[in-house]
Design an enzyme around this catalytic site. Structure first.
Site, PDB file in Angstrom:
ATOM      1  N   LYS A 226      64.683  67.094  86.218  1.00  0.00           N
ATOM      2  CA  LYS A 226      64.193  66.753  87.725  1.00  0.00           C
ATOM      3  C   LYS A 226      62.668  66.365  87.640  1.00  0.00           C
ATOM      4  O   LYS A 226      61.830  67.042  86.880  1.00  0.00           O
ATOM      5  CB  LYS A 226      64.492  67.882  88.632  1.00  0.00           C
ATOM      6  CG  LYS A 226      65.786  68.565  88.723  1.00  0.00           C
ATOM      7  CD  LYS A 226      66.661  67.450  89.397  1.00  0.00           C
ATOM      8  CE  LYS A 226      68.062  68.052  89.699  1.00  0.00           C
ATOM      9  NZ  LYS A 226      68.736  68.807  88.702  1.00  0.00           N
ATOM     10  N   CYS A 227      62.279  65.685  88.667  1.00  0.00           N
ATOM     11  CA  CYS A 227      60.995  65.364  88.574  1.00  0.00           C
ATOM     12  C   CYS A 227      60.006  66.872  88.891  1.00  0.00           C
ATOM     13  O   CYS A 227      60.636  67.627  89.414  1.00  0.00           O
ATOM     14  CB  CYS A 227      60.585  64.449  89.815  1.00  0.00           C
ATOM     15  SG  CYS A 227      58.934  64.209  90.687  1.00  0.00           S
ATOM     16  N   GLY A 228      58.753  66.730  88.418  1.00  0.00           N
ATOM     17  CA  GLY A 228      58.250  68.087  88.735  1.00  0.00           C
ATOM     18  C   GLY A 228      57.826  68.601  90.011  1.00  0.00           C
ATOM     19  O   GLY A 228      57.672  69.791  90.115  1.00  0.00           O
ATOM     20  N   HIS A 229      58.213  67.734  90.865  1.00  0.00           N
ATOM     21  CA  HIS A 229      58.136  68.178  92.318  1.00  0.00           C
ATOM     22  C   HIS A 229      59.258  67.983  93.049  1.00  0.00           C
ATOM     23  O   HIS A 229      59.352  68.075  94.446  1.00  0.00           O
ATOM     24  CB  HIS A 229      56.775  67.428  93.007  1.00  0.00           C
ATOM     25  CG  HIS A 229      55.573  67.676  92.370  1.00  0.00           C
ATOM     26  ND1 HIS A 229      54.975  66.796  91.535  1.00  0.00           N
ATOM     27  CD2 HIS A 229      54.477  68.784  92.519  1.00  0.00           C
ATOM     28  CE1 HIS A 229      53.950  67.154  91.012  1.00  0.00           C
ATOM     29  NE2 HIS A 229      53.781  68.507  91.644  1.00  0.00           N
TER      30      HIS A 229
END
Length: 563
Positions: A226-229
């Site tokens: 997943k995206c870091g955020h």
């Protein structure tokens, strides 16, 4: 003695027409091993750990000599020199993510390095199938290397164009001409490595051939990335990510490249982990207490519900009910809870401290911790990390700075730089973990993501705080800082404003918002034909055609002469 085929400044050619004797072959191999060992002993690789020897690298290179001065390696050396200088001065190298050669050329005037984001490649720039989407690293693994190559070739083109333009002028004229270094080292996103170790090596090779000066790899699970955020991140065990780092390093060693390796952890906000095979992860794995209970595992309940035709919403409700009924705790928390339930233990605090004294900081496995708890309590702690496992088989994980710190410290010997992804822009937090890392690994370079995923205006920063943020981080060892998607957002914002006003004001909007601003800022794309290299190619063609200018693209009829 230097290998005969590696001599380039002598009368002997750098190639063979006849096979070498075994003795010559052995001598050359040993010379190469020695050269690799000397290379590794240079300041460039100070404190970098390799679990393999020079022979393992030399034997994989083939008979063709490695060119240590190829353009890609020159860029990697340049990046290392830039970061070394920044570290000595306590100042950061800070940049923005570019999504095309236009942005690259405009940033080159002001930014010392260039960043290529995997998020941007996923959502804007995918190649091969051209299907764009969110940052799940599910695009072809050649996507980011292709974008790096696109940027690097554009850098070389604009460098040649700029150099030719300068050389076409007199020294006096060049004194008044701005010098632009288009050859900014490229730092890029390797995501999870896109697969097993052989895939990581192939990806590293692609990056090395494409022109990357540095690549970061994160400790998320490929296929669960997943995206870091974003939420729902799944980590891989310590050992798996270390193996990824080693795989990338040996690939670049085989190629003779000094590409910098950045180890990133997403453990601060991770909620799941793919396996508990590595004992270093055990203290952060979550489970449920089941003293005197016969609990059906969550995955088994989900499978049964699916077999009966349950909907997605019903499955979500089942999972939510399970976690609400059975609180997820670490084994240490379960030990403390059980101690406090024992009537025969008169001083629970002291008993738990005794348990902690035997396990904290010793890197024990869950099996060893269970034995330590049994010695204090007198019976087994009934706690299971298997009962709440997800339908995919993932274990629940207690993310946070402690978990992330333990990981970056484990990755540090194998990486040139460390990146601890955070869920908020917190200077105090960053300062804390930076000092802890550099206490154990003095001089280790750090990376900070100045992410546009943060709502910077909602974190209570004053204008001065925002202006000083980057430089305050630089003092703490964050030598590389980046707004990963600045190019994406800036392009979107300008286009949105222009589209909105162009709808009602026509060319007045274009002139006011674009051409006037291009002139004010000094954007060379204002004369886009010249920017693209039309004048440069004209001069090449004139050389070919003995100076004829009849077909010159930038001849007298070119509209760009009106600017």
């Amino acid at each position: 003695m230097p290998s005969r085929i590696e001599k380039t400044a002598s009368s002997e050619p750098p190639f063979r027409l006849q096979p070498p004797s075994v003795a010559e072959e052995q001598a050359e191999f040993e010379a190469r091993c020695k050269a690799i060992e000397e290379w590794w002993a240079s300041p460039r690789f100070k404190n970098i750990k390799r679990p393999y020897n020079a022979a393992a690298v030399a034997s994989k290179r083939g008979s063709m000599p490695v060119d240590a001065m190829n353009p890609v390696n020159i860029q990697a050396k340049k990046l290392f020199a830039l970061l070394s200088k920044a570290a000595e001065e306590g100042k950061p190298v800070h940049t923005m993510g570019a999504i095309d050669p236009v942005q690259m050329t405009q940033m080159a005037k002001h930014q010392e390095v260039l960043y290529v984001s995997g998020w941007a490649c996923s959502s804007v720039l995918t190649t091969a199938n051209n299907d764009v989407g969110p940052d799940l690293a599910d695009y072809p693994y050649t996507t980011v290397p292709n974008q790096v190559q696109r940027m690097f070739k554009a850098q070389l083109h604009h460098d040649r164009k700029h150099y030719d333009e300068r050389m076409s002028k007199s020294p006096a004229e060049r004194e008044k001409m701005e010098y632009i270094d288009y050859l900014r080292p490229i730092i890029c996103d390797g995501d999870t490595g896109h697969g097993g170790l052989s895939t990581v090596m192939k990806l590293a090779k692609q990056f090395g051939e494409a022109g990357a000066s540095a690549v970061h790899f994160e400790d998320q699970l490929h296929g669960g990335k997943k995206c870091g955020h974003q939420a729902g991140k799944v980590l891989v065990p310590f050992s798996e990510h270390v193996s990824r780092l080693i795989a990338a390093r040996i690939q670049w060693d085989i190629m003779g490249l000094e590409t910098l390796l950045i180890a990133r952890t997403d453990a601060e906000s991770a909620k799941l982990i793919s396996s508990v095979i590595d004992t270093r992860d055990h203290e952060f794995v979550l489970g449920v207490e089941h003293e005197g209970q016969n609990i059906v595992p969550l995955a088994e309940q989900i499978a049964a519900a699916e077999a009966q035709g349950a909907t997605g919403a019903e499955i979500d409700a089942l999972e939510k009910a399970f976690t609400e009924a059975h609180k997820l705790v670490t084994f240490d928390q379960a030990v403390e809870n059980m101690i406090r339930r024992q009537e025969h233990i008169k001083d629970p605090d002291s008993a738990f401290q005794t348990y902690q004294a035997g396990v904290v900081g010793r890197g024990l496995s869950n099996r060893q911790c269970r034995a330590a708890a049994r010695a204090v309590i007198g019976k087994d702690v009934e706690w299971s990390w298997d009962l709440p496992r997800t339908r995919e088989g993932y274990y629940h994980y207690k993310g946070g700075v402690d978990a992330a710190m333990k990981r970056v410290l484990a990755f540090s010997p194998y990486a040139d730089m460390l990146w601890l992804e955070t869920k908020s822009p917190d200077l105090k937090q960053a300062t804390g973990f930076a000092r802890e890392i550099r206490e154990k690994y003095p001089g280790k370079w750090l990376v900070y993501n100045l992410s546009p995923s943060f709502n910077w205006g909602a974190h209570g920063f004053s204008d001065k705080d925002l202006k000083d943020f980057i430089w305050n981080l630089g003092k703490e060892g964050f030598v590389l800082q980046l707004i990963s998607l600045a190019g994406l957002h800036s392009g979107a914002m300008v286009t949105a404003e222009l589209a909105q006003q162009y709808k009602t004001d026509g060319m007045l909007a274009y002139v006011n918002l674009i051409q006037k601003r291009e002139k004010e800022v000094g954007t060379d794309v204002l004369t886009h034909q010249k920017w693209s290299g039309a004048s440069y190619v004209d001069r090449i063609l004139q050389s070919v055609s003995a100076g004829s200018s009849a077909t010159s693209a930038m001849g007298a009829d070119s509209t760009e002469h009106t600017f």
